[in-house]
Design a protein around this motif. Sequence first.
Motif, PDB file in Angstrom:
ATOM      1  N   ASP A 198      -5.669   9.078  -9.363  1.00 22.75           N
ATOM      2  CA  ASP A 198      -5.671   7.741  -8.771  1.00 22.75           C
ATOM      3  C   ASP A 198      -4.239   7.215  -8.730  1.00 22.75           C
ATOM      4  O   ASP A 198      -3.336   7.773  -9.341  1.00 22.75           O
ATOM      5  CB  ASP A 198      -6.584   6.787  -9.559  1.00 22.75           C
ATOM      6  CG  ASP A 198      -6.043   6.483 -10.945  1.00 22.75           C
ATOM      7  OD1 ASP A 198      -5.010   5.814 -11.023  1.00 22.75           O
ATOM      8  OD2 ASP A 198      -6.663   6.916 -11.942  1.00 22.75           O
ATOM      9  N   LYS A 199      -4.038   6.133  -7.989  1.00 24.41           N
ATOM     10  CA  LYS A 199      -2.682   5.626  -7.761  1.00 24.41           C
ATOM     11  C   LYS A 199      -2.417   4.344  -8.541  1.00 24.41           C
ATOM     12  O   LYS A 199      -1.570   3.537  -8.152  1.00 24.41           O
ATOM     13  CB  LYS A 199      -2.462   5.420  -6.271  1.00 24.41           C
ATOM     14  CG  LYS A 199      -2.475   6.734  -5.492  1.00 24.41           C
ATOM     15  CD  LYS A 199      -2.226   6.503  -4.015  1.00 24.41           C
ATOM     16  CE  LYS A 199      -2.060   7.833  -3.289  1.00 24.41           C
ATOM     17  NZ  LYS A 199      -3.286   8.661  -3.313  1.00 24.41           N
TER      18      LYS A 199
ATOM     19  N   ARG B 275      -1.806   6.654   5.728  1.00 28.49           N
ATOM     20  CA  ARG B 275      -1.937   5.754   6.879  1.00 28.49           C
ATOM     21  C   ARG B 275      -0.652   5.693   7.693  1.00 28.49           C
ATOM     22  O   ARG B 275      -0.671   5.794   8.920  1.00 28.49           O
ATOM     23  CB  ARG B 275      -2.317   4.358   6.384  1.00 28.49           C
ATOM     24  CG  ARG B 275      -2.451   3.332   7.495  1.00 28.49           C
ATOM     25  CD  ARG B 275      -2.894   1.995   6.909  1.00 28.49           C
ATOM     26  NE  ARG B 275      -2.930   0.959   7.929  1.00 28.49           N
ATOM     27  CZ  ARG B 275      -3.281  -0.296   7.675  1.00 28.49           C
ATOM     28  NH1 ARG B 275      -3.650  -0.641   6.461  1.00 28.49           N
ATOM     29  NH2 ARG B 275      -3.269  -1.195   8.654  1.00 28.49           N
TER      30      ARG B 275
ATOM     31  N   ASN C  68       0.073   5.159  -1.113  1.00 26.73           N
ATOM     32  CA  ASN C  68      -0.863   5.456  -0.012  1.00 26.73           C
ATOM     33  C   ASN C  68      -0.069   5.757   1.261  1.00 26.73           C
ATOM     34  O   ASN C  68       0.156   4.880   2.104  1.00 26.73           O
ATOM     35  CB  ASN C  68      -1.811   4.270   0.206  1.00 26.73           C
ATOM     36  CG  ASN C  68      -2.605   3.955  -1.051  1.00 26.73           C
ATOM     37  OD1 ASN C  68      -3.201   4.845  -1.650  1.00 26.73           O
ATOM     38  ND2 ASN C  68      -2.592   2.703  -1.466  1.00 26.73           N
ATOM     39  N   THR C  69       0.368   7.007   1.400  1.00 28.53           N
ATOM     40  CA  THR C  69       1.248   7.378   2.508  1.00 28.53           C
ATOM     41  C   THR C  69       0.489   7.909   3.724  1.00 28.53           C
ATOM     42  O   THR C  69       1.078   8.065   4.791  1.00 28.53           O
ATOM     43  CB  THR C  69       2.253   8.445   2.035  1.00 28.53           C
ATOM     44  OG1 THR C  69       1.520   9.591   1.562  1.00 28.53           O
ATOM     45  CG2 THR C  69       3.130   7.920   0.926  1.00 28.53           C
TER      46      THR C  69
ATOM     47  N   ASP D  16       2.564   1.775  -3.310  1.00 28.93           N
ATOM     48  CA  ASP D  16       1.599   2.201  -4.334  1.00 28.93           C
ATOM     49  C   ASP D  16       1.183   3.659  -4.150  1.00 28.93           C
ATOM     50  O   ASP D  16       0.349   4.176  -4.898  1.00 28.93           O
ATOM     51  CB  ASP D  16       0.349   1.311  -4.286  1.00 28.93           C
ATOM     52  CG  ASP D  16       0.585  -0.038  -4.945  1.00 28.93           C
ATOM     53  OD1 ASP D  16       1.507  -0.125  -5.779  1.00 28.93           O
ATOM     54  OD2 ASP D  16      -0.131  -0.997  -4.609  1.00 28.93           O
TER      55      ASP D  16
ATOM     56  N   SER E 248       0.830  -1.202   0.000  1.00 30.43           N
ATOM     57  CA  SER E 248       0.000   0.000   0.000  1.00 30.43           C
ATOM     58  C   SER E 248       0.868   1.257   0.000  1.00 30.43           C
ATOM     59  O   SER E 248       0.623   2.205  -0.755  1.00 30.43           O
ATOM     60  CB  SER E 248      -0.920  -0.005   1.221  1.00 30.43           C
ATOM     61  OG  SER E 248      -1.683   1.184   1.276  1.00 30.43           O
TER      62      SER E 248
ATOM     63  N   GLN F  44       2.807   5.631  -7.962  1.00 29.26           N
ATOM     64  CA  GLN F  44       2.425   6.432  -6.804  1.00 29.26           C
ATOM     65  C   GLN F  44       1.835   7.780  -7.233  1.00 29.26           C
ATOM     66  O   GLN F  44       2.084   8.824  -6.627  1.00 29.26           O
ATOM     67  CB  GLN F  44       3.631   6.653  -5.882  1.00 29.26           C
ATOM     68  CG  GLN F  44       4.227   5.352  -5.377  1.00 29.26           C
ATOM     69  CD  GLN F  44       5.566   5.545  -4.704  1.00 29.26           C
ATOM     70  OE1 GLN F  44       5.947   6.663  -4.367  1.00 29.26           O
ATOM     71  NE2 GLN F  44       6.293   4.463  -4.498  1.00 29.26           N
TER      72      GLN F  44
END
Length: 595
Positions: free
Chosen positions: A242-243, A198, A195-196, A193, A190, A267
């Motif tokens: 989008d990623k 979190r 999604n930093t 990809d 994640s 990313q």
Amino acid sequence: MASAHIEHKLALLPDLPGSYQMKDINGKIIYVGKAKNLKNRVRSYFKSSHEGKVAKMVSEVADFDYIVTSSDKEAFLLEITLIQKWQPFYNIKLKKGTGYPYIKITNERDPKIELTGDVKKDGAYYFGPYPNVYAAQETIHFLEKVYPLRRCNGFQGRPCLYYHMGQCLGACWRTVPKEEYDKQITKIRSFLDGNTGRVKQELTKKMEDAAKKLEFERAAELRDQLHYIEATVEKQKIISNDKTQRDVFNFYMDKGWMSVQIFFIRQARLMKRESRLFAITTTANEEFETFIMQFYNRKNNVLPKEILVPAGLDNDVLAQVLGVPVRTPQRGEKRSLMDLAKKNAKIKLDEKFRLLELDNRTTVGAQEEIFKALGLPYGHVIEAFDHSHIQGTNPVSAMVQFVDGRAEKSNYRKYKLAEAEGNHSADEEANTREVIRRRFTRLLKEHKSMPDLILMDGGELEMNAVKDVLENELNLHIPVAGMVKNDKHRTARLLYGDLDQPIDLDPHSQGFYLLTRIQDEVHRFAITFHRQLRNKNSLASKLEMIQGVGPKTRTKLLRQFKTINHIKEASVEDIEKLGISKKVAQAIKVSLQAQ
């Protein structure tokens, strides 16, 4: 105009999909193509007018063959297989990969995260390509601290240092549940990809908790990790909403040349761009489809989640073969990316055109002059050989390759030769036989294509030795010519033919300049190799004289320090680190300092 043989074969072509192979007068495959309709495609080469590289290729075709397939997809796959097997001269040739590093999560019971440039079909997860090695290494260091997997070598009965530091899940001393690894890998994937959010929340909470407990060093370390995300991972401008991992392909074509641009979107950012520039021999869309297929069929190019291409390609077949969606965007940010890629492709081609045309006249044209002087049909590949030794000691040979007048340095080869006994002539003949036998036996064994002309730095002795090995031992018929120098050691002429007739070139022609470059280059390459070998042997002989230094110790020293001066500058402790005893290390230092 096509020969009667070709005309007869054209009449027998079927209206079916398949792959076709164009051959030159020597039966060598010079081009491989695919077709939805073999009859229409192959006939178009001989029944229509062409220019540029297409015309040049057709002029060299003396025969063709074809293989019928049951579908367009099979034709696609067969074409790529044959291109990779035969490496035809007129097909697009790609490098082995992007040359950029990837982050890999290994596929094993206790997985680990590592940096690699070698992408394999081994079930592992690959992320990238990354813009540079440093960025990828720093990302791995970050992940090892935040989402550790395994950093030790496996079970050893006690926790490793990394486990105590919180950077290993503990495969060193316990059986880590697969679910525990899977949970970490999900978080790593994640993060990679893009999604930093979190991980930033988690780190911020941990940093605040550490500060409340007055663990300021720990809080500072977590602060630095947050800073890393902001400075490195999020530094580049977001170009997508989008990623999805996607690769964007587009091209621009003019005057028979194609310029290709590939954008790697990772990313939600443009991570890297690649450019390719080459002349083509069929329609732009067909060449472009083949290019994309080769791009992913070679090592080190990982398939993304989506591929974007311009209109006019067979997207369905490409998607079937590659196994990922292949789409042509019509509007929005994806369409803007396609337009940007095409704009960059045009700029690249416009910048290079004049240089390419000039370079072509002084390379291909020069090589044509050499073949014409020898009375041979034009050939693309020349290989030249030369030997180097001093009074028969440390004999070596070198081979350089020129393709269409350009040095192909990645195909240069060097050979250590057996030391021959006897006079100088016997040495030269033995060396020639050995290197020719080794070079062309290997090409035959690996089913590689042969050169169109062999040039020997020397006279009749070397030429006759080459021809004897090729024709009588290996059953090969490759033209062989000798490069002769005058009494001032300058390139003078060629020797060629059954009677080794002297062939003169205009000393002011491009062909003569190319011949001089080839002769100077192979001589330089052979001399350089010989000097390197002599220096290495000289170093080895000095080390042999030191008591306590055997072959294994000598190899360790040579591998680590390379030169006598480097060993002299090294401390006794540096030498001991190689597993050499203190007594021997001191003896080495004392002995070398005394020399």
